[in-house]
Design an enzyme around this catalytic site. Structure first.
Site, mmCIF file in Angstrom:
data_model
loop_
_atom_site.group_PDB
_atom_site.id
_atom_site.type_symbol
_atom_site.label_atom_id
_atom_site.label_comp_id
_atom_site.label_asym_id
_atom_site.label_seq_id
_atom_site.Cartn_x
_atom_site.Cartn_y
_atom_site.Cartn_z
ATOM 1 N N ASP A 461 149.699 44.504 43.448
ATOM 2 C CA ASP A 461 148.640 44.032 41.582
ATOM 3 C C ASP A 461 148.707 44.698 41.200
ATOM 4 O O ASP A 461 148.167 46.195 41.505
ATOM 5 C CB ASP A 461 147.919 42.992 42.137
ATOM 6 C CG ASP A 461 147.097 41.826 40.684
ATOM 7 O OD1 ASP A 461 146.757 41.292 40.287
ATOM 8 O OD2 ASP A 461 146.242 43.283 39.807
ATOM 9 N N ILE A 462 149.227 44.532 39.476
ATOM 10 C CA ILE A 462 148.699 45.508 38.787
ATOM 11 C C ILE A 462 147.350 45.729 38.677
ATOM 12 O O ILE A 462 147.371 44.825 38.095
ATOM 13 C CB ILE A 462 149.583 45.127 37.575
ATOM 14 C CG1 ILE A 462 151.219 45.173 37.889
ATOM 15 C CG2 ILE A 462 149.665 46.424 36.453
ATOM 16 C CD1 ILE A 462 152.452 44.675 36.792
ATOM 17 N N GLU A 504 149.897 38.708 37.282
ATOM 18 C CA GLU A 504 151.106 40.535 37.962
ATOM 19 C C GLU A 504 150.801 40.247 39.496
ATOM 20 O O GLU A 504 150.506 41.685 39.985
ATOM 21 C CB GLU A 504 150.764 41.944 36.635
ATOM 22 C CG GLU A 504 149.227 41.402 36.037
ATOM 23 C CD GLU A 504 147.752 40.840 37.516
ATOM 24 O OE1 GLU A 504 147.971 39.520 37.948
ATOM 25 O OE2 GLU A 504 147.203 41.663 37.156
HETATM 26 P P1 GH3 Z 1 142.737 45.041 38.438
HETATM 27 O O1 GH3 Z 1 142.610 45.951 38.408
HETATM 28 O O2 GH3 Z 1 141.765 43.341 38.953
HETATM 29 O O3 GH3 Z 1 143.601 43.654 38.738
HETATM 30 O O4 GH3 Z 1 142.395 44.325 37.033
HETATM 31 P P2 GH3 Z 1 143.590 43.775 35.954
HETATM 32 O O5 GH3 Z 1 143.094 43.871 34.869
HETATM 33 O O6 GH3 Z 1 144.944 43.161 36.075
HETATM 34 O O7 GH3 Z 1 142.953 41.982 36.089
HETATM 35 P P3 GH3 Z 1 143.023 40.586 35.747
HETATM 36 O O8 GH3 Z 1 143.264 39.620 36.479
HETATM 37 O O9 GH3 Z 1 141.762 41.143 34.931
HETATM 38 O O10 GH3 Z 1 143.775 40.640 34.666
HETATM 39 C C1 GH3 Z 1 145.239 40.678 34.695
HETATM 40 C C2 GH3 Z 1 146.053 39.964 33.420
HETATM 41 O O11 GH3 Z 1 147.436 39.891 33.873
HETATM 42 C C3 GH3 Z 1 145.833 38.948 32.513
HETATM 43 C C4 GH3 Z 1 146.677 37.708 32.057
HETATM 44 O O12 GH3 Z 1 146.878 37.557 30.759
HETATM 45 C C5 GH3 Z 1 148.006 38.953 32.391
HETATM 46 N N1 GH3 Z 1 148.829 38.324 32.561
HETATM 47 C C6 GH3 Z 1 149.561 37.284 33.648
HETATM 48 N N2 GH3 Z 1 150.847 36.961 33.316
HETATM 49 C C7 GH3 Z 1 151.153 37.537 32.122
HETATM 50 C C8 GH3 Z 1 152.466 37.669 31.754
HETATM 51 O O13 GH3 Z 1 153.695 37.419 32.371
HETATM 52 N N3 GH3 Z 1 152.699 38.934 30.918
HETATM 53 C C9 GH3 Z 1 151.757 39.791 30.447
HETATM 54 N N4 GH3 Z 1 152.468 40.412 29.596
HETATM 55 N N5 GH3 Z 1 150.770 39.219 31.030
HETATM 56 C C10 GH3 Z 1 150.379 38.103 31.952
HETATM 57 MG MG MG Z 2 145.811 42.898 38.055
HETATM 58 MG MG MG Z 3 145.314 40.046 39.150
#
Ligand code: GH3
Ligand code: MG
Ligand code: MG
Length: 585
Positions: A461-462, A504
Site C-alpha cells: 500500500d502506498i 492504492e
Molecule cells: P497510509 O500510509 O496509512 O496508507 O495513508 P494513505 O493516505 O495512503 O491512506 P488512506 O487510505 O487514508 O488514503 C488513500 C487515498 O487514496 C484515498 C483515496 O482518495 C486515494 N485513492 C484511491 N484510489 C485512487 C485512485 O485511483 N487515484 C487517486 N489519485 N487516488 C486514489
Molecule cells: Mg495508503
Molecule cells: Mg490504503
C-alpha cells in the site's frame, strides 16, 4: 500391366461381351461395380464371370452410379481387369461382429512386407467403416488403403459386396497387391468451402452426432443456416456438411444419412468429442476449378490406370457438372470406379473414411525411369481462374460472401476476447483486478500443490497517498499509481501475478517461492520505489514510498484468502511501525 476396363449396359450385354480368357489368375485384379443392386442380379453376374473363367477371383460392390471413361452411368456394370506383370493379387472376404476386430483381421491376414496397396469394399449399411479402418491402422498404418462403402442407388436400404464365393450384405471384401515394382498413389479432391466459426463437438456416440457447442445438432443447423436447411436435414447437409479439420491438414467432410426424433444425426464415419468442425458448402466453380488445376500434377505421376471412388453426395450436388470433374481424370489414364456411401483414403500414414470427396488410386507397374517421376515435387498450382465471365461471377459472389462471413466472425471473436480482457483488468493500470486475481490464483495453487511447491503473497500500500492527492491533485496521484504498477511488473517474474486490489493497494502472488524469497522480492520492490523519481509539473521530482506485508500459504490451506489476510496484517504492522518497510508475518 495390361488394363481392360469395360462398361456393360445390361446383364445380357455382360454375358455376351465379357472376355476373361488368357488371364494369369494370380496376377489379375478384377473389380466389379454394379448398378444392378438386387441379390438375384448379383448372382447372375457372379455366375457369368465364373462361367467365363472359373479360376479368376474378383471383388465387387453395389453402387450409387458407375464411373467409366470419365462418364457417369446408372444401372450398368463396370468390370475392371488389370493383368499385372509382377504383382501378386490376394483377396478375401472378412466378417466379424466387432468392426474394429474385423479391421485387425484384415491387416493380419492380407498385409505382407511387400504389400503396396489394399482395396476394400465395405457394405454401406451395417459395418462401421471408421472402426474397420481404425482396426487396420493399429496393426499397420503404412499400407495405403483405397476403396469405398457400397451403395444402393440412393435407397439406403441394403447394399452388397461380393466375391467369387458369396454375396454379403455385411462385411468387407478386400484385395492386397504385393509387389516390388508396383507404383501407386492415392489422391483426394474435396474443395468444399469452410464458412462460419469453428465449433466443437460436445456430444457424440461414434457416428451418431448429438451436440455441437452444447447445442442439439439439428438446432445448430437451423440457428446458423436457417429454417430451410434445418427443416431439410439430413438431405440439406449434402450442400452444407460439417468439415472436420484434422491436425494433419486433411479436411474430412461429414454428411448425414438419417435424422432421429431427438434431432441427433447419423453420419458416415465417426466423430469424437472435442473434434473441431465448421460448416462447409459446395461451391461448384471452386470444386471443378481445383480438380482441373491438379490434373497436371496427377498426370506427371504417369499412372496406367485410375480407380475412382467418389461420393454419391458429390454427384448429387454437382449433378451434370460431375463429368466436368471426371473427364479430365480420364485423360490421365483409363479410369473406372463407382459412387460410394463413403470413401476410404490414406494420407500421411493415416487411414480415413471420407464423405463427399473424390478419391482415386492410381497405379503403374513400371521401370525405374518412372520411379524417379514419383519422387518429383510439384510446383504449387495457381488458384487463378480462367477468364470466363459466366462461371467467375458465380464463384466471386460466393467467395466474397464467404470471406465477409469469416471476417466478421474473426472480428467478433477478437471483440469478445477484448471484452473478456477488460472485465478481468483494472482500467488505470491494466493489471488483473481482484476478482480475476482470485481465479488465476486458484489455478496456480492447484499446480503448486500437485508439485509440493510453496506459494507466497505480498500485500502492499502506498504510504500517505492521501497527502500526494491533496498536494498535487488527483491526476498526479493516478500517475503515481501507474508508476508503481510498472515497477511491480518489472521487479517480479513473469510467472508472478500482480493485481491492483483497489485504491492504492496491490497484491502479488509468487508461485514456487518461499517466505525468504518473497521477503527479498518485497525488499527489492520497496527499494526500487524509494529510489524512483517521478517528473511532475515545473520539473519537480516526486518521490514516494510503500509498505509491504509478506506471508506464505500454509500447506493445509486450499485458497489464498487466509494468507492474504495475514499479509494484510503484516502490512498493517509495517504502517504502524514507521512505513517504508517490509514486515514478514
Ligand atoms: P497510509 O500510509 O496509512 O496508507 O495513508 P494513505 O493516505 O495512503 O491512506 P488512506 O487510505 O487514508 O488514503 C488513500 C487515498 O487514496 C484515498 C483515496 O482518495 C486515494 N485513492 C484511491 N484510489 C485512487 C485512485 O485511483 N487515484 C487517486 N489519485 N487516488 C486514489
Ligand atoms: Mg495508503
Ligand atoms: Mg490504503
Amino acid at each position: 500391366m495390361k488394363v481392360i476396363n469395360n462398361n456393360y449396359l445390361s446383364i445380357e450385354d455382360l454375358d455376351k461381351n465379357l472376355d476373361l480368357s488368357n488371364l494369369d489368375h494370380k496376377r489379375t485384379l478384377v473389380q466389379v461395380f454394379t448398378g444392378f443392386v438386387l441379390e438375384e442380379e448379383i448372382k447372375q453376374i457372379q455366375s457369368i464371370i465364373k462361367a467365363k473363367n472359373p479360376k479368376i477371383s474378383f471383388i465387387g460392390s453395389t453402387t450409387a452410379g458407375e464411373i467409366f471413361d470419365g462418364k457417369v452411368y446408372e444401372n450398368s456394370i463396370n468390370i475392371s481387369i488389370v493383368q499385372f506383370d509382377d504383382t501378386i493379387v490376394t483377396q478375401e472376404y472378412f466378417i466379424d461382429n466387432d468392426d474394429y476386430k474385423l479391421g485387425t483381421k484384415i491387416a493380419k491376414t492380407l498385409f505382407t512386407n511387400k504389400t503396396k496397396a489394399t482395396i476394400l469394399f465395405i457394405d454401406g449399411m451395417y459395418t462401421n467403416g471408421s472402426d474397420v479402418l481404425d482396426g487396420i491402422s493399429t496393426i499397420n498404418n503404412q499400407v495405403p488403403l483405397s476403396g469405398g462403402l457400397a451403395g444402393d442407388n440412393g435407397y439406403i436400404d441394403i447394399t452388397f459386396v461380393f466375391d467369387k464365393n458369396g454375396i454379403y450384405s455385411k462385411g468387407v471384401v478386400a484385395v492386397s497387391l504385393d509387389s516390388d515394382k508396383l507404383n501407386i498413389f492415392t489422391q483426394y479432391e474435396l474443395n468444399w468451402q469452410a464458412i462460419g466459426q469453428t465449433m466443437t463437438v460436445t456430444k457424440v456416440e461414434k457416428n451418431r452426432l448429438y451436440e455441437i457447442n452444447g447445442i442439439n445438432v439439428s438446432e445448430i443447423y437451423e440457428k446458423y443456416l436457417g429454417k430451410n436447411v434445418g427443416d431439410n436435414l439430413p438431405y440439406s447437409a449434402t450442400e452444407f456438411p460439417l468439415l472436420k479439420i484434422q491436425d494433419d491438414g486433411l479436411e474430412v467432410c461429414r454428411t448425414f444419412t438419417h435424422k432421429f426424433e431427438d434431432g441427433s444425426l447419423l453420419t458416415i464415419g465417426n466423430l469424437e468429442v472435442g473434434d473441431k468442425v465448421r460448416f462447409a458448402f459446395g461451391n461448384i466453380d471452386l470444386v471443378l476449378n481445383n480438380t482441373k488445376n491438379n490434373i497436371n500434377k496427377y498426370k506427371s505421376l504417369e499412372p496406367e490406370v485410375l480407380f475412382i471412388y467418389s461420393c454419391t453426395s458429390r454427384r448429387t450436388f454437382l449433378q451434370s457438372e460431375i463429368s466436368s470433374e471426371l473427364e479430365p481424370l480420364n485423360k490421365i489414364a483409363p479410369s473406372i470406379g463407382f459412387f460410394t456411401y463413403g470413401e476410404i483414403f490414406h494420407y500421411k500414414n493415416k487411414n480415413s473414411l471420407l464423405n463427399i470427396s473424390l478419391t482415386f488410386l492410381g497405379m503403374s507397374e513400371n521401370n525405374s525411369s518412372k520411379q524417379t517421376i514419383k519422387k518429383t515435387t510439384f510446383e504449387e498450382q495457381s488458384n487463378k481462374f480462367e477468364h470466363n465471365f459466366i462461371t467467375n461471377k458465380h464463384y466471386l459472389v460466393l467467395d466474397a460472401l464467404t470471406n465477409l462471413t469469416n471476417t466478421v466472425i474473426s472480428e467478433l471473436e477478437e471483440a469478445k476476447q477484448q471484452l473478456k480482457d477488460q472485465a478481468n483488468r483494472d482500467y488505470l493500470t491494466g493489471l488483473y483486478n481482484r476478482r480475476y486475481f482470485n481465479t488465476v490464483a486458484q489455478d496456480i495453487i492447484h499446480i503448486s500443490k500437485r508439485q509440493n511447491k510453496p506459494v507466497s503473497v505480498i500485500m502492499l500500500d502506498i504510504d500517505k497517498f492521501k497527502n500526494i492527492n491533496d498536494t498535487y491533485g488527483h491526476s498526479v496521484g493516478d500517475e503515481v499509481i501507474k508508476t508503481l504498477s510498472n515497477i511491480l511488473v518489472e521487479t517480479t517474474r513473469k510467472s508472478d501475478i500482480v493485481s491492483r486490489f483497489g485504491g492504492e493497494e496491490f497484491a502479488i502472488l509468487l508461485p514456487f517461492t518461499n517466505k525468504d524469497g518473497a521477503f527479498k522480492i518485497a525488499q527489492k520492490i520497496r527499494q526500487t520505489v524509494e529510489n524512483k523519481k517521478i517528473n511532475i509539473e515545473n520539473n519537480k521530482l516526486l518521490q514516494f514510498t510503500i509498505s509491504l506485508g509478506v506471508d506464505i500459504m500454509d500447506e493445509s490451506e486450499q485458497s489464498i484468502e487466509k494468507a492474504l489476510n495475514r499479509a494484510d496484517e503484516a502490512l498493517y504492522i509495517a504502517k504502524e511501525t514507521g512505513r517504508n518497510k517490509v514486515v514478514v508475518k
